[in-house]
Motif scaffolding. Structure first.
Motif, PDB file in Angstrom:
ATOM      1  N   GLU A  88       0.811  -1.225   0.000  1.00  0.00           N
ATOM      2  CA  GLU A  88       0.000   0.000   0.000  1.00  0.00           C
ATOM      3  C   GLU A  88       0.843   1.274   0.000  1.00  0.00           C
ATOM      4  OE1 GLU A  88      -0.254  -2.632   2.091  1.00  0.00           O
ATOM      5  OE2 GLU A  88      -0.789  -1.975   4.126  1.00  0.00           O
ATOM      6  N   ASP A  89       2.165   1.144   0.126  1.00  0.00           N
ATOM      7  CA  ASP A  89       3.053   2.300  -0.013  1.00  0.00           C
ATOM      8  C   ASP A  89       3.345   2.612  -1.481  1.00  0.00           C
ATOM      9  OD1 ASP A  89       4.856   1.043   2.817  1.00  0.00           O
ATOM     10  OD2 ASP A  89       3.446   2.738   2.792  1.00  0.00           O
ATOM     11  N   THR A  90       2.895   1.763  -2.371  1.00  0.00           N
ATOM     12  CA  THR A  90       3.112   1.985  -3.794  1.00  0.00           C
ATOM     13  C   THR A  90       2.467   3.294  -4.231  1.00  0.00           C
ATOM     14  OG1 THR A  90       3.270  -0.368  -4.310  1.00  0.00           O
ATOM     15  CG2 THR A  90       2.616   1.108  -6.110  1.00  0.00           C
ATOM     16  N   ALA A  91       3.257   4.152  -4.838  1.00  0.00           N
ATOM     17  CA  ALA A  91       2.771   5.479  -5.238  1.00  0.00           C
ATOM     18  C   ALA A  91       3.884   6.219  -5.970  1.00  0.00           C
ATOM     19  CB  ALA A  91       2.337   6.284  -4.009  1.00  0.00           C
ATOM     20  N   VAL A  92       3.504   7.333  -6.559  1.00  0.00           N
ATOM     21  CA  VAL A  92       4.500   8.296  -7.017  1.00  0.00           C
ATOM     22  C   VAL A  92       4.781   9.224  -5.843  1.00  0.00           C
ATOM     23  CG1 VAL A  92       5.062  10.126  -8.640  1.00  0.00           C
ATOM     24  CG2 VAL A  92       3.700   8.155  -9.393  1.00  0.00           C
ATOM     25  N   TYR A  93       6.034   9.360  -5.493  1.00  0.00           N
ATOM     26  CA  TYR A  93       6.446  10.190  -4.363  1.00  0.00           C
ATOM     27  C   TYR A  93       6.994  11.519  -4.894  1.00  0.00           C
ATOM     28  CZ  TYR A  93       5.737   6.420  -1.047  1.00  0.00           C
ATOM     29  OH  TYR A  93       5.163   5.451  -0.267  1.00  0.00           O
ATOM     30  N   TYR A  94       6.491  12.591  -4.303  1.00  0.00           N
ATOM     31  CA  TYR A  94       6.878  13.929  -4.718  1.00  0.00           C
ATOM     32  C   TYR A  94       7.567  14.660  -3.572  1.00  0.00           C
ATOM     33  CZ  TYR A  94       3.552  13.249  -8.554  1.00  0.00           C
ATOM     34  OH  TYR A  94       2.881  12.776  -9.653  1.00  0.00           O
ATOM     35  N   CYS A  95       8.629  15.332  -3.910  1.00  0.00           N
ATOM     36  CA  CYS A  95       9.302  16.223  -2.973  1.00  0.00           C
ATOM     37  C   CYS A  95       8.690  17.617  -3.125  1.00  0.00           C
ATOM     38  CB  CYS A  95      10.784  16.254  -3.319  1.00  0.00           C
ATOM     39  SG  CYS A  95      11.760  17.447  -2.412  1.00  0.00           S
ATOM     40  N   ALA A  96       8.533  18.309  -2.024  1.00  0.00           N
ATOM     41  CA  ALA A  96       8.002  19.666  -2.046  1.00  0.00           C
ATOM     42  C   ALA A  96       8.785  20.522  -1.061  1.00  0.00           C
ATOM     43  CB  ALA A  96       6.523  19.671  -1.684  1.00  0.00           C
ATOM     44  N   GLY A 113       8.515  13.921  -9.299  1.00  0.00           N
ATOM     45  CA  GLY A 113       7.963  12.666  -8.809  1.00  0.00           C
ATOM     46  C   GLY A 113       8.846  11.484  -9.144  1.00  0.00           C
ATOM     47  N   THR A 114       8.839  10.509  -8.253  1.00  0.00           N
ATOM     48  CA  THR A 114       9.583   9.279  -8.480  1.00  0.00           C
ATOM     49  C   THR A 114       8.705   8.097  -8.057  1.00  0.00           C
ATOM     50  OG1 THR A 114      11.686   8.117  -8.054  1.00  0.00           O
ATOM     51  CG2 THR A 114      10.745   9.333  -6.211  1.00  0.00           C
ATOM     52  N   GLN A 115       8.673   7.072  -8.891  1.00  0.00           N
ATOM     53  CA  GLN A 115       7.778   5.934  -8.654  1.00  0.00           C
ATOM     54  C   GLN A 115       8.388   4.972  -7.633  1.00  0.00           C
ATOM     55  OE1 GLN A 115       4.614   5.135 -10.103  1.00  0.00           O
ATOM     56  NE2 GLN A 115       4.653   3.541  -8.513  1.00  0.00           N
ATOM     57  N   VAL A 116       7.581   4.602  -6.672  1.00  0.00           N
ATOM     58  CA  VAL A 116       7.936   3.557  -5.719  1.00  0.00           C
ATOM     59  C   VAL A 116       6.901   2.449  -5.845  1.00  0.00           C
ATOM     60  CG1 VAL A 116       8.117   2.938  -3.275  1.00  0.00           C
ATOM     61  CG2 VAL A 116       9.081   5.099  -4.101  1.00  0.00           C
ATOM     62  N   THR A 117       7.356   1.244  -6.132  1.00  0.00           N
ATOM     63  CA  THR A 117       6.472   0.096  -6.276  1.00  0.00           C
ATOM     64  C   THR A 117       6.899  -0.986  -5.304  1.00  0.00           C
ATOM     65  OG1 THR A 117       6.128   0.602  -8.620  1.00  0.00           O
ATOM     66  CG2 THR A 117       5.521  -1.600  -7.853  1.00  0.00           C
ATOM     67  N   VAL A 118       5.963  -1.429  -4.486  1.00  0.00           N
ATOM     68  CA  VAL A 118       6.240  -2.461  -3.493  1.00  0.00           C
ATOM     69  C   VAL A 118       5.444  -3.708  -3.871  1.00  0.00           C
ATOM     70  CG1 VAL A 118       6.275  -3.069  -1.054  1.00  0.00           C
ATOM     71  CG2 VAL A 118       6.548  -0.674  -1.751  1.00  0.00           C
ATOM     72  N   SER A 119       6.139  -4.772  -4.159  1.00  0.00           N
ATOM     73  CA  SER A 119       5.470  -6.012  -4.556  1.00  0.00           C
ATOM     74  C   SER A 119       5.222  -6.893  -3.337  1.00  0.00           C
ATOM     75  CB  SER A 119       6.317  -6.760  -5.576  1.00  0.00           C
ATOM     76  OG  SER A 119       7.559  -7.141  -5.006  1.00  0.00           O
ATOM     77  N   SER A 120       4.134  -7.647  -3.412  1.00  0.00           N
ATOM     78  CA  SER A 120       3.765  -8.515  -2.277  1.00  0.00           C
ATOM     79  C   SER A 120       4.390  -9.895  -2.399  1.00  0.00           C
ATOM     80  CB  SER A 120       2.249  -8.634  -2.190  1.00  0.00           C
ATOM     81  OG  SER A 120       1.736  -9.120  -3.404  1.00  0.00           O
TER      82      SER A 120
END
Length: 120
Positions: A88-96, A113-120
């Motif tokens: 559920e942490d899978t998302a595009v992460y943005y710095c601000a 933005g940078t993509q973070v994908t967490v596989s189960s």
């Protein structure tokens, strides 16, 4: 003009770790609060963690105890250490960041933005 450049995203298995980095550049007078946001599929963009120039941190309840935000004021950089990652942490992460420029204009600036994908 100022900009934020992120790095460090990728694919990781559940339980793993990633470290995101973000550096501000340009005509900077001062970098105030810096933060990380994320936006999952079909979700709104939500704040994950923030840190003031003095080092005060705040975290979303969902990441408290697993993520750590830090910054290096000399480098105008902010980091997000993410441990015990969940799908559920899978998302595009943005710095601000709220940045005051050399012309004494304060801007709310976003990274690409940078993509973070967490596989189960």
């Amino acid at each position: 003009q100022v900009q934020l450049v992120e790095s460090g995203g990728g694919l990781v298995q559940a339980g793993g770790s990633l470290r995101l980095s973000c550096q501000a550049s340009g005509m900077i007078f001062m970098v105030n609060t810096m933060a990380w946001y994320r936006q999952g599929p079909a979700k709104q963009r939500d704040v994950v963690a923030s840190i003031t120039s003095g080092g005060t941190t705040n975290y979303a309840v969902s990441v408290k105890g697993r993520f750590t935000i830090s910054r290096d004021n000399r480098k105008n950089a902010v980091y997000l250490q993410m441990n015990s990652l969940k799908p559920e942490d899978t998302a595009v992460y943005y710095c601000a960041a709220r940045i005051t420029t050399g012309e004494q204009v304060t801007l709310d600036t976003w990274g690409q933005g940078t993509q973070v994908t967490v596989s189960s």
